[in-house]
Design an enzyme around this catalytic site. Structure first.
Site, PDB file in Angstrom:
ATOM      1  N   GLU A  26      -0.420  -1.706   0.510  1.00 62.48           N
ATOM      2  CA  GLU A  26       0.687  -0.595   0.699  1.00 62.48           C
ATOM      3  C   GLU A  26       1.412  -1.249   1.895  1.00 62.48           C
ATOM      4  O   GLU A  26       2.713  -0.805   1.935  1.00 62.48           O
ATOM      5  CB  GLU A  26       0.261   0.590   0.979  1.00 62.48           C
ATOM      6  CG  GLU A  26      -0.613   1.264  -0.035  1.00 62.48           C
ATOM      7  CD  GLU A  26       0.114   1.206  -1.481  1.00 62.48           C
ATOM      8  OE1 GLU A  26       1.458   1.806  -1.528  1.00 62.48           O
ATOM      9  OE2 GLU A  26      -0.241   0.983  -2.424  1.00 62.48           O
ATOM     10  N   HIS A  29       4.418  -3.283   0.737  1.00 62.83           N
ATOM     11  CA  HIS A  29       5.430  -2.449   0.405  1.00 62.83           C
ATOM     12  C   HIS A  29       6.161  -1.740   1.363  1.00 62.83           C
ATOM     13  O   HIS A  29       7.594  -1.804   1.603  1.00 62.83           O
ATOM     14  CB  HIS A  29       5.080  -1.150  -0.637  1.00 62.83           C
ATOM     15  CG  HIS A  29       4.604  -1.505  -1.906  1.00 62.83           C
ATOM     16  ND1 HIS A  29       5.169  -2.372  -2.776  1.00 62.83           N
ATOM     17  CD2 HIS A  29       3.474  -1.182  -2.710  1.00 62.83           C
ATOM     18  CE1 HIS A  29       4.547  -2.675  -3.895  1.00 62.83           C
ATOM     19  NE2 HIS A  29       3.220  -1.767  -3.825  1.00 62.83           N
TER      20      HIS A  29
END
Length: 458
Positions: A26, A29
Site C-alpha cells: 500500500e 500506492h
C-alpha cells in the site's frame, strides 16, 4: 508443549510477514499518489473493524482487525457522470468493495451499479479539489500509482531471495554420505524394509556409514555427488576402491556395484515414461548410498533468475487456475490427495510455516531459510496476482489506464477531440462478479487447507 509453541511462532512469523508485505504494498500506492498530488484520505492495513487509527494531515492511517488485506482511499478514482458527481475510491489487496464507504450492490440493481459507484462518495471531492482527483492524472501517472503496489511486492521478493540465496544458500547434494541402504530392493518395489534373507547392499557390505566423506573412487578425486554417481552407475560388477574421510582420518574400502534396474530420470528429476505411460527402466550399477545435503551460498547473479522462475510458476498456475481449483475441490470433498504444487490459501501457508518451525530435526538456520522462502514466494504471488487485468485488482486499473491512453493516442493521430476519461465505473457489475469468484475460491482453498492440507513432510 514446546512443539505447540513453535508451531504458533511459525504461524505468527508468516502473519506478521504478510501484514508487513501488504503494508509496503500500500505504501507503493501511497507514495506516488501523494507525489502526484492526489488526495489520499485513508491508508489502512487489514479490513473489518478499525483497531487503531491516527490522522496525519489529510490522511487517516490505521490498522483493522483482519490483517489479510489493505487499501488506500483516493478521491476521484472514477470520472464524474453527466451531473459532475464523483466518488472516493480505494485500491488494495483482498479488500476492494468491503471497506467503509465502498459501494454496495442494491437488490436487483446490477444495471445501476455504475451510478451507485459514482454517487456513493460524491461529496468526498471538496470544493477546489477536482484537480487532485485520480482520474484527472495523465495516463502514465495513473499507471505508476497502480503498479507501485505490486512493484513493492516484487522488490520485497528480490530482497528476500537475495538474503536466502546469498546468505543462507540452497540445499545441494554434498560429497558426504547421508544414508546407506541395508539391502538391495528392486526399483519397482513398494516395500521400504528388508526381508531377513535380503541381499546386503554393496555400500553397506563395503562398510560405508552415514557421515563418510567421499575422497576418491578408483583413483578419481570426488568433487561432487553427481560425479560419484556417474562412476558407480557405469561400473556394475567392477570392484571399486573407495577412499573416505571418517572422524578426521582417511579409510580405504572396496565396493562392487550391483547390476540392477533403476528408473530413468530427466533433468528435473522426474521419472521418464514411455509412450504407454510406463516408467522407463535402465540397467546400471547400484551400491545403495544417498547424499547428505548442505547449504551452498549462491552468487548475486542467481537472484533474478530465481525470481523469474517463481514468477513463471505463479503465472502458469493462474493460467491453469480453473483446472487446479477443480483438483482442489475433488481432493477436499473426495478421497484424493492435494497436489503439493497446487494453489494454497494463507491458512495453508501458515500451517506449513508452523510445521517447519515445530520439527526438531530441522536446524534453526534451515527453518529461517524456509520462512524467508515462504515469504518471498508469497510476495511473488501478490505481485503476479495483482497484475491480473480485472477490477478490482491493480491490473484492472492499469488496463483501464492503458485503454484510456490508447484512445487518446488514436484521437490525436486522427485529429479528433480528446476523448473523456474511460468510465471504469461501468465495470462495477463485472467487478462484483470477480469479487464473488475470488471470495468463493478463497473459501474453497481455506476449507481444503483445513480438511485436506497439503502434506510436504510425509
Amino acid at each position: 508443549m514446546d512443539t505447540v509453541l513453535l508451531f504458533i511462532l511459525g504461524v505468527a512469523v508468516i502473519v506478521v510477514g504478510l501484514a508487513v508485505s501488504i503494508g509496503l504494498h500500500e505504501i507503493g500506492h501511497l507514495v506516488p499518489a501523494k507525489l502526484f498530488g492526489v488526495k489520499v484520505t485513508q491508508y489502512m492495513i487489514g479490513f473489518g473493524p478499525t483497531l487503531w487509527s491516527k490522522r496525519k494531515g489529510e490522511t487517516e492511517y490505521g490498522v483493522k482487525a483482519i490483517p489479510l488485506g489493505g487499501y488506500i482511499s483516493m478521491i476521484g478514482m472514477f470520472p464524474p457522470n453527466k451531473n459532475g458527481e464523483s466518488r472516493d475510491a480505494t485500491t488494495g489487496i483482498f479488500n476492494a468493495l468491503v471497506q467503509e464507504g465502498a459501494p454496495q450492490p442494491k437488490k436487483n440493481a446490477l444495471l445501476t451499479m455504475a451510478d451507485d459507484a459514482r454517487q456513493a462518495s460524491a461529496d468526498t471531492i471538496g470544493e477546489g479539489e477536482d484537480h487532485r482527483a485520480f482520474y484527472q492524472l495523465p495516463v502514465w501517472k495513473r499507471i505508476v500509482i497502480m503498479f507501485g503496489g505490486p512493484f513493492m511486492n516484487l522488490l520485497i521478493a528480490i530482497v528476500l531471495f537475495a538474503v536466502l540465496l546469498m546468505g543462507f544458500g540452497t540445499a545441494q547434494a554434498s560429497t558426504t554420505v547421508g544414508s546407506v541402504s541395508a539391502c538391495v530392493l528392486p526399483a519397482t518395489s513398494t516395500s521400504q524394509t528388508c526381508a531377513a534373507d535380503a541381499e546386503k547392499a554393496p555400500g553397506a557390505a563395503a562398510g560405508l556409514t552415514p557421515g563418510d566423506k567421499l575422497i576418491s573412487i578408483d583413483g578419481t578425486p570426488i568433487t561432487s555427488w553427481e560425479q560419484s554417481t556417474e562412476i558407480i552407475r557405469n561400473s556394475p560388477g567392477t570392484p571399486l576402491v573407495v577412499v573416505v574421510e571418517r572422524d578426521g582420518t582417511q579409510q580405504t574400502l572396496t565396493m562392487t556395484p550391483k547390476l540392477t534396474e533403476r528408473y530413468t530420470l530427466d533433468d528435473s528429476g522426474a521419472v521418464v515414461k514411455d509412450a504407454d505411460g510406463n516408467p522407463v527402466l535402465v540397467d546400471v550399477g547400484f551400491v545403495g548410498i544417498g547424499a547428505a545435503s548442505e547449504m551452498v551460498q549462491q552468487p548475486a547473479s542467481s537472484v533474478l533468475p530465481q525470481v523469474g522462475t517463481n514468477i513463471a510458476a505463479v503465472g502458469h498456475m493462474i493460467l491453469n487456475l480453473p483446472d487446479r481449483m477443480v483438483q482442489v475441490a475433488t481432493a477436499a470433498f473426495g478421497t484424493g490427495e492435494r497436489d503439493p504444487n497446487g494453489p494454497i490459501s494463507v491458512v495453508g501457508v501458515g500451517r506449513v510455516a508452523g510445521e517447519i518451525a515445530s520439527i526438531d530435526t530441522i536446524p534453526v538456520a534451515n527453518k529461517i531459510a524456509s520462512m524467508l522462502g515462504l515469504l518471498a514466494s508469497l510476495n511473488i504471488a501478490l505481485f503476479v496476482f495483482n497484475l491480473i487485468p480485472l477490477m478490482p485488482l491493480d491490473g484492472g486499473h492499469i488496463a483501464g489506464a492503458l485503454w484510456d491512453g490508447l484512445r487518446r493516442t488514436f484521437a490525436k493521430l486522427f485529429g479528433r477531440p480528446k476523448p473523456a476519461p474511460v468510465d471504469m465505473a461501468k465495470l462495477m457489475p463485472l467487478t462484483f462478479a470477480v469479487v464473488i469468484v475470488l471470495g468463493g475460491m478463497s473459501l474453497l482453498l481455506i476449507y481444503a487447507d483445513i480438511v485436506k492440507p497439503i502434506n510436504l513432510f510425509g
